[in-house]
Design a protein around this motif. Structure first.
Motif, PDB file in Angstrom:
ATOM      1  N   GLY A  10     -10.757  -2.583   2.735  1.00  0.00           N
ATOM      2  CA  GLY A  10      -9.310  -2.693   2.581  1.00  0.00           C
ATOM      3  C   GLY A  10      -8.868  -3.463   1.375  1.00  0.00           C
ATOM      4  O   GLY A  10      -7.719  -3.865   1.287  1.00  0.00           O
ATOM      5  N   TRP A  39      -1.974   3.959   9.796  1.00  0.00           N
ATOM      6  CA  TRP A  39      -2.602   2.717   9.355  1.00  0.00           C
ATOM      7  C   TRP A  39      -3.096   1.917  10.547  1.00  0.00           C
ATOM      8  O   TRP A  39      -2.609   2.069  11.667  1.00  0.00           O
ATOM      9  N   SER A  98     -11.101   2.726   1.511  1.00  0.00           N
ATOM     10  CA  SER A  98      -9.914   1.958   1.125  1.00  0.00           C
ATOM     11  C   SER A  98     -10.284   0.584   0.598  1.00  0.00           C
ATOM     12  O   SER A  98      -9.404  -0.242   0.356  1.00  0.00           O
ATOM     13  N   GLU A 100      -9.333   6.980   6.584  1.00  0.00           N
ATOM     14  CA  GLU A 100     -10.508   6.587   5.815  1.00  0.00           C
ATOM     15  C   GLU A 100     -11.758   6.596   6.689  1.00  0.00           C
ATOM     16  O   GLU A 100     -12.437   5.598   6.866  1.00  0.00           O
ATOM     17  N   TYR A 127       0.817  -1.211   0.000  1.00  0.00           N
ATOM     18  CA  TYR A 127       0.000   0.000   0.000  1.00  0.00           C
ATOM     19  C   TYR A 127       0.856   1.269   0.000  1.00  0.00           C
ATOM     20  O   TYR A 127       0.333   2.368   0.048  1.00  0.00           O
ATOM     21  N   GLU A 183      -6.170  -0.951   6.797  1.00  0.00           N
ATOM     22  CA  GLU A 183      -6.735   0.248   6.191  1.00  0.00           C
ATOM     23  C   GLU A 183      -6.043   1.488   6.731  1.00  0.00           C
ATOM     24  O   GLU A 183      -5.433   1.462   7.798  1.00  0.00           O
ATOM     25  N   ARG A 207      -9.130  -2.413  -1.956  1.00  0.00           N
ATOM     26  CA  ARG A 207      -9.110  -1.629  -3.177  1.00  0.00           C
ATOM     27  C   ARG A 207      -7.781  -1.703  -3.903  1.00  0.00           C
ATOM     28  O   ARG A 207      -7.732  -1.767  -5.117  1.00  0.00           O
TER      29      ARG A 207
END
Length: 441
Positions: A436, A302, A336, A318, A268, A314, A438
């Motif tokens: 989470g 995170w 996310s 968000e 990520y 995630e 995406r």
């Protein structure tokens, strides 16, 4: 040296039409790199520009930018100055703050490859610096010659990483190049300068091959890190792919759990958590159950979440999500994660009822909204339904809701409004939320 740079470009797949930008500080390393790239440009066919980051930290900063501009003008290379503000409260100190600001600015340059002048002495210095900070295998791998582009960031090339600084200086003098000297490079209050001017010379006095051997160690660490990444990818697939079954993750050994979380964060584009924070997160994850959802901070913006047997990572920012109109797409981004819409017979939402709506929107819950899950049952407040279903408070405001005009017809984790439920022999569509999931979907 020219052949080494050409070989690096070939291995990275740089060819005709590629857009290269040289990160030009004005120091000897980047000046030599720009000269080498300029000589290779006609042969390879790439376009070349240069960018200079103006930190504003030195009284000579503007003079350095002017020197870079003049140098590029002589070569006929397009040039730009990127002015940045350095965060004085950065947790890593002024060196780390300047580096973060510099890379953030360079990452925004529209090009295929950002090319840096780091050399073998820089690599050895980076390894020592990171080891003294307790780095793991990924940190000890230090800098890579080539890093592929990522969303929002060009690829990175370091063609001089196999060259000693003394050889670069010799080449620059032979070619009668001019460069600037940053006075802060001699300030021994900075950790890297202490390593560069005191520690590495002492090591080389005792072990003449210290720098190339340290660089070789970086390559060995990078190889080990690649194997750990392969293991994490296998574990991720075994545990469910983009989002994981919590039971499968918790069935791994603790070191493999830690490796899996670090790998996902790097995927990520996030910084790995400290060992202490990661150990605490894993301890808390071991206590998660279907009846006890969990959201544990990993640091650096995170978090790791467990809910109804699913585990994901995630970004903590968000919290708010953007409403999106659904026009029949197979999936829509949500925070996310994703909401997927799967077609089926006799399951999910009735396609006929959905087509009756003027507008279908994926959005967050609204205050006071009610949902009737079954005929003969009362329409209940979504807040009450969330409480009954054990949906944790931190998750409720980011749960996706599908609205048919002004009516909620599906709520993730809760169910489908009976007014829009699909009959047994009817074409339907079942929304499924994958938090989470995406990245890379």
């Amino acid at each position: 040296m020219l052949a080494a740079v050409a070989q690096c470009l070939r291995r990275a797949g740089v060819g005709a039409g590629a857009r290269l930008c040289c990160a030009l500080s004005g120091g000897v390393d980047s000046v030599v790199l720009l000269a080498l790239l300029h000589r290779l440009r006609p042969e390879v066919g790439f376009s070349l520009e240069a960018a200079h980051v103006h930190h504003g930290l030195s009284p000579n900063a503007s003079a350095w930018a002017d020197a870079c501009e003049a140098h590029c003008a002589r070569l006929g290379v397009p040039f730009q100055v990127l002015r940045v503000a350095v965060d004085p409260a950065h947790s890593g100190g002024p060196e780390a703050a300047a580096r973060a600001a510099r890379h953030a600015a360079l990452d925004r340059v529209p090009c295929d490859w950002m090319v840096f002048g780091h050399h073998q002495d820089d690599q050895a210095e980076t390894l020592l610096f990171r080891l003294l900070r307790g780095a793991g295998v990924a940190g000890a791998a230090a800098m890579a010659v080539s890093v592929a582009a990522a969303p929002g960031r060009p690829g990175r090339l370091r063609p001089l990483l196999g060259q000693r600084r003394a050889g670069i200086l010799e080449w620059a003098r032979r070619e009668a190049l001019s460069w600037v000297e940053d006075e802060s490079n001699a300030d021994l209050r900075f950790a890297r300068n202490m390593l560069r001017h005191r520690v590495l010379p002492s090591l080389e006095a005792a072990f003449p091959s210290a720098v190339p051997m340290l660089a070789r160690a970086c390559a060995n660490f990078a190889e080990a890190e690649g194997l750990l990444a392969d293991l994490a990818e296998l574990d991720a697939q075994t545990c469910g792919g983009r989002i994981w079954r919590a039971s499968s993750v918790l069935g791994l050994s603790v070191p493999r759990q830690a490796n899996l979380l670090r790998w996902r964060l790097r995927e990520y584009g996030a910084q790995a958590p400290s060992r202490g924070r990661l150990e605490e997160a894993l301890r808390q994850l071991a206590t998660a159950t279907d009846a006890r959802p969990l959201r544990v901070a990993l640091g650096n913006g995170w978090a790791c979440c467990v809910y109804r047997g699913v585990l994901w990572v995630e970004g903590v920012e968000e919290v708010s999500v953007q409403a999106r109109e659904w026009r029949g797409e197979a999936a829509l981004p949500w925070g996310s994660g994703l909401v997927r819409f799967e077609c089926g017979l006799g399951v999910g939402l009735s396609r006929v009822r959905l087509q009756e709506a003027e507008r279908l929107v994926l959005a967050a819950r609204a205050p006071g909204v009610r949902l009737q899950l079954a005929p003969g049952r009362p329409r209940q407040l979504l807040r009450k339904l969330c409480q009954a279903a054990g949906v944790p408070a931190w998750l409720r405001d980011r749960m996706p809701v599908l609205w048919a005009d002004d009516a909620p017809v599906w709520v993730a984790g809760i169910g489908i409004a009976c007014s829009h439920a699909c009959a047994p022999d009817e074409a339907g569509v079942m929304p499924r939320w994958e938090p989470g999931a995406r990245a890379g979907a």
